[in-house]
Design a protein around this motif. Structure first.
Motif, PDB file in Angstrom:
ATOM      1  N   LEU A 235       0.966  -1.164   0.050  1.00  0.00           N
ATOM      2  CA  LEU A 235       0.106   0.127   0.012  1.00  0.00           C
ATOM      3  C   LEU A 235       0.830   1.318  -0.161  1.00  0.00           C
ATOM      4  O   LEU A 235       1.905   1.239   0.820  1.00  0.00           O
ATOM      5  CB  LEU A 235      -0.979   0.142   1.145  1.00  0.00           C
ATOM      6  CG  LEU A 235      -2.013  -1.363   1.295  1.00  0.00           C
ATOM      7  CD1 LEU A 235      -2.616  -1.252   2.762  1.00  0.00           C
ATOM      8  CD2 LEU A 235      -2.936  -1.374   0.292  1.00  0.00           C
ATOM      9  N   ARG A 236       0.454   2.312  -0.675  1.00  0.00           N
ATOM     10  CA  ARG A 236       1.058   3.746  -0.627  1.00  0.00           C
ATOM     11  C   ARG A 236       0.577   4.476   0.429  1.00  0.00           C
ATOM     12  O   ARG A 236      -0.361   4.182   0.908  1.00  0.00           O
ATOM     13  CB  ARG A 236       0.655   4.268  -2.003  1.00  0.00           C
ATOM     14  CG  ARG A 236       1.223   3.579  -3.249  1.00  0.00           C
ATOM     15  CD  ARG A 236       0.881   4.364  -4.589  1.00  0.00           C
ATOM     16  NE  ARG A 236       0.547   3.557  -5.591  1.00  0.00           N
ATOM     17  CZ  ARG A 236      -0.298   3.055  -6.487  1.00  0.00           C
ATOM     18  NH1 ARG A 236      -1.359   3.459  -5.868  1.00  0.00           N
ATOM     19  NH2 ARG A 236      -0.335   2.079  -7.158  1.00  0.00           N
ATOM     20  N   PRO A 237       1.372   5.460   0.826  1.00  0.00           N
ATOM     21  CA  PRO A 237       1.126   6.223   2.012  1.00  0.00           C
ATOM     22  C   PRO A 237      -0.269   6.854   1.735  1.00  0.00           C
ATOM     23  O   PRO A 237      -0.631   7.372   0.377  1.00  0.00           O
ATOM     24  CB  PRO A 237       2.155   7.417   1.816  1.00  0.00           C
ATOM     25  CG  PRO A 237       3.424   6.832   1.119  1.00  0.00           C
ATOM     26  CD  PRO A 237       2.691   5.899   0.217  1.00  0.00           C
ATOM     27  N   GLY A 238      -0.976   6.879   2.652  1.00  0.00           N
ATOM     28  CA  GLY A 238      -2.754   7.350   2.635  1.00  0.00           C
ATOM     29  C   GLY A 238      -3.496   6.497   2.138  1.00  0.00           C
ATOM     30  O   GLY A 238      -4.879   6.675   1.877  1.00  0.00           O
ATOM     31  N   GLU A 239      -3.110   5.210   1.372  1.00  0.00           N
ATOM     32  CA  GLU A 239      -4.051   4.471   0.809  1.00  0.00           C
ATOM     33  C   GLU A 239      -4.750   3.649   1.933  1.00  0.00           C
ATOM     34  O   GLU A 239      -4.483   3.375   2.994  1.00  0.00           O
ATOM     35  CB  GLU A 239      -3.205   3.418  -0.217  1.00  0.00           C
ATOM     36  CG  GLU A 239      -4.066   2.582  -0.920  1.00  0.00           C
ATOM     37  CD  GLU A 239      -3.455   1.804  -2.129  1.00  0.00           C
ATOM     38  OE1 GLU A 239      -3.937   1.135  -2.927  1.00  0.00           O
ATOM     39  OE2 GLU A 239      -1.925   1.695  -1.971  1.00  0.00           O
ATOM     40  N   ARG A 240      -6.164   3.342   1.441  1.00  0.00           N
ATOM     41  CA  ARG A 240      -6.797   2.616   2.304  1.00  0.00           C
ATOM     42  C   ARG A 240      -7.221   1.299   2.008  1.00  0.00           C
ATOM     43  O   ARG A 240      -7.076   1.104   0.587  1.00  0.00           O
ATOM     44  CB  ARG A 240      -8.196   3.185   2.447  1.00  0.00           C
ATOM     45  CG  ARG A 240      -7.979   4.717   3.422  1.00  0.00           C
ATOM     46  CD  ARG A 240      -9.607   5.287   3.662  1.00  0.00           C
ATOM     47  NE  ARG A 240     -10.096   5.442   2.656  1.00  0.00           N
ATOM     48  CZ  ARG A 240     -11.538   6.212   2.501  1.00  0.00           C
ATOM     49  NH1 ARG A 240     -11.861   6.327   3.531  1.00  0.00           N
ATOM     50  NH2 ARG A 240     -11.791   6.519   1.249  1.00  0.00           N
ATOM     51  N   ILE A 241      -7.406   0.408   2.443  1.00  0.00           N
ATOM     52  CA  ILE A 241      -7.836  -1.106   2.312  1.00  0.00           C
ATOM     53  C   ILE A 241      -8.928  -1.515   3.319  1.00  0.00           C
ATOM     54  O   ILE A 241      -8.937  -1.268   4.579  1.00  0.00           O
ATOM     55  CB  ILE A 241      -6.728  -2.141   2.535  1.00  0.00           C
ATOM     56  CG1 ILE A 241      -7.285  -3.359   1.977  1.00  0.00           C
ATOM     57  CG2 ILE A 241      -6.243  -2.127   3.845  1.00  0.00           C
ATOM     58  CD1 ILE A 241      -5.869  -4.268   1.670  1.00  0.00           C
ATOM     59  N   PHE A 242     -10.186  -2.077   2.722  1.00  0.00           N
ATOM     60  CA  PHE A 242     -11.071  -2.810   3.539  1.00  0.00           C
ATOM     61  C   PHE A 242     -10.831  -4.085   3.907  1.00  0.00           C
ATOM     62  O   PHE A 242     -10.954  -4.922   2.863  1.00  0.00           O
ATOM     63  CB  PHE A 242     -12.468  -2.365   2.710  1.00  0.00           C
ATOM     64  CG  PHE A 242     -12.573  -0.776   2.442  1.00  0.00           C
ATOM     65  CD1 PHE A 242     -13.463   0.056   3.338  1.00  0.00           C
ATOM     66  CD2 PHE A 242     -11.961  -0.276   1.303  1.00  0.00           C
ATOM     67  CE1 PHE A 242     -13.521   1.264   3.135  1.00  0.00           C
ATOM     68  CE2 PHE A 242     -12.033   1.038   1.116  1.00  0.00           C
ATOM     69  CZ  PHE A 242     -12.912   1.782   2.032  1.00  0.00           C
ATOM     70  N   VAL A 243     -10.790  -4.399   5.142  1.00  0.00           N
ATOM     71  CA  VAL A 243     -10.561  -5.773   5.332  1.00  0.00           C
ATOM     72  C   VAL A 243     -11.636  -6.479   6.316  1.00  0.00           C
ATOM     73  O   VAL A 243     -11.677  -5.972   7.505  1.00  0.00           O
ATOM     74  CB  VAL A 243      -9.112  -6.148   6.058  1.00  0.00           C
ATOM     75  CG1 VAL A 243      -8.695  -7.429   6.435  1.00  0.00           C
ATOM     76  CG2 VAL A 243      -7.967  -5.510   5.104  1.00  0.00           C
ATOM     77  N   ASN A 244     -12.252  -7.488   5.859  1.00  0.00           N
ATOM     78  CA  ASN A 244     -13.169  -8.192   6.750  1.00  0.00           C
ATOM     79  C   ASN A 244     -14.216  -7.269   7.366  1.00  0.00           C
ATOM     80  O   ASN A 244     -14.452  -7.393   8.570  1.00  0.00           O
ATOM     81  CB  ASN A 244     -12.453  -9.139   7.678  1.00  0.00           C
ATOM     82  CG  ASN A 244     -12.209 -10.447   7.065  1.00  0.00           C
ATOM     83  OD1 ASN A 244     -12.416 -10.694   5.923  1.00  0.00           O
ATOM     84  ND2 ASN A 244     -11.321 -10.973   7.839  1.00  0.00           N
ATOM     85  N   GLY A 245     -14.480  -5.982   6.545  1.00  0.00           N
ATOM     86  CA  GLY A 245     -15.442  -4.944   6.990  1.00  0.00           C
ATOM     87  C   GLY A 245     -14.556  -4.043   7.921  1.00  0.00           C
ATOM     88  O   GLY A 245     -15.234  -3.074   8.243  1.00  0.00           O
ATOM     89  N   ALA A 246     -13.399  -3.965   8.035  1.00  0.00           N
ATOM     90  CA  ALA A 246     -12.708  -2.905   8.880  1.00  0.00           C
ATOM     91  C   ALA A 246     -12.040  -1.859   7.627  1.00  0.00           C
ATOM     92  O   ALA A 246     -11.589  -2.508   6.755  1.00  0.00           O
ATOM     93  CB  ALA A 246     -11.657  -3.467   9.967  1.00  0.00           C
ATOM     94  N   VAL A 247     -11.974  -0.728   7.962  1.00  0.00           N
ATOM     95  CA  VAL A 247     -11.236  -0.006   7.208  1.00  0.00           C
ATOM     96  C   VAL A 247      -9.736   0.509   7.666  1.00  0.00           C
ATOM     97  O   VAL A 247      -9.622   0.770   8.896  1.00  0.00           O
ATOM     98  CB  VAL A 247     -11.934   1.527   6.898  1.00  0.00           C
ATOM     99  CG1 VAL A 247     -11.141   2.356   5.824  1.00  0.00           C
ATOM    100  CG2 VAL A 247     -13.383   1.141   6.556  1.00  0.00           C
ATOM    101  N   LEU A 248      -8.836   0.214   6.874  1.00  0.00           N
ATOM    102  CA  LEU A 248      -7.359   0.566   7.499  1.00  0.00           C
ATOM    103  C   LEU A 248      -6.877   1.614   6.507  1.00  0.00           C
ATOM    104  O   LEU A 248      -6.737   1.641   5.359  1.00  0.00           O
ATOM    105  CB  LEU A 248      -6.433  -0.858   7.360  1.00  0.00           C
ATOM    106  CG  LEU A 248      -6.994  -2.042   7.917  1.00  0.00           C
ATOM    107  CD1 LEU A 248      -6.365  -3.164   7.797  1.00  0.00           C
ATOM    108  CD2 LEU A 248      -7.093  -1.830   9.470  1.00  0.00           C
ATOM    109  N   LYS A 249      -6.097   2.538   7.105  1.00  0.00           N
ATOM    110  CA  LYS A 249      -5.253   3.469   6.316  1.00  0.00           C
ATOM    111  C   LYS A 249      -4.067   3.512   6.814  1.00  0.00           C
ATOM    112  O   LYS A 249      -3.864   3.540   8.069  1.00  0.00           O
ATOM    113  CB  LYS A 249      -6.001   4.753   6.303  1.00  0.00           C
ATOM    114  CG  LYS A 249      -5.258   5.922   5.571  1.00  0.00           C
ATOM    115  CD  LYS A 249      -6.151   7.386   5.959  1.00  0.00           C
ATOM    116  CE  LYS A 249      -5.764   8.362   4.988  1.00  0.00           C
ATOM    117  NZ  LYS A 249      -5.995   9.662   5.132  1.00  0.00           N
TER     118      LYS A 249
END
Length: 152
Positions: A8-22
């Motif tokens: 992931l790049r800086p500031g990018e978000r990913i949605f994992v099993n319903g959680a949002v990670l940045k």
């Protein structure tokens, strides 16, 4: 099971099993078990769901982003898909909707999302649209990461 690595790049978000990670800096995540995830570049905003297939994409996306509360989205998917199968005449779209439905039934929502996404250009063509408001990811990097294991 093979390990899945996602950069992931800086500031990018990913949605994992319903959680949002940045992430605040370049990061590599390593998934050691089955996981359902969605990269930010594949997330459609509600105001972009302007056509039937985009709305269907949005519904499947909701199933992925909130897997513990996806019953209402699943019901909406089934009713929307049924209406679309009665409406569309394009055989490729009909076949794609059928495939997406089978994938959703097997709880393979990420693959269903990709299948519906592939139908959007056909829908745009049938509607006489030239500009796609929801273009495919800009870098091949994202596609390669998703092809390596995407979800589940």
């Amino acid at each position: 099971m093979a390990t899945l690595r996602i950069s992931l790049r800086p500031g990018e978000r990913i949605f994992v099993n319903g959680a949002v990670l940045k992430v605040d800096r370049k990061t590599t995540l390593e998934f050691l078990n089955d996981v359902t995830f969605l990269l930010e570049s594949h997330v459609m905003q509600a105001d972009e769901a302007t056509t039937p297939l985009r709305q269907l994409y949005f519904v499947i996306q909701m199933m992925i982003m909130d897997p513990n509360d996806s019953d209402a989205a699943r019901q909406l998917f089934l009713s929307s898909r049924s209406l679309m199968l009665k409406t569309y005449r394009n055989r490729d779209i009909i076949d794609g909707l059928t495939e997406a439905s089978e994938l959703v039934e097997r709880n393979r929502c990420f693959e269903a999302l990709k299948r519906v996404r592939s139908l959007i250009p056909l829908e745009d063509e049938s509607l006489g649209r030239t500009a796609d408001a929801f273009p495919p990811p800009q870098s091949g990097r994202t596609e390669l990461r998703l092809a390596a294991g995407g979800a589940r």
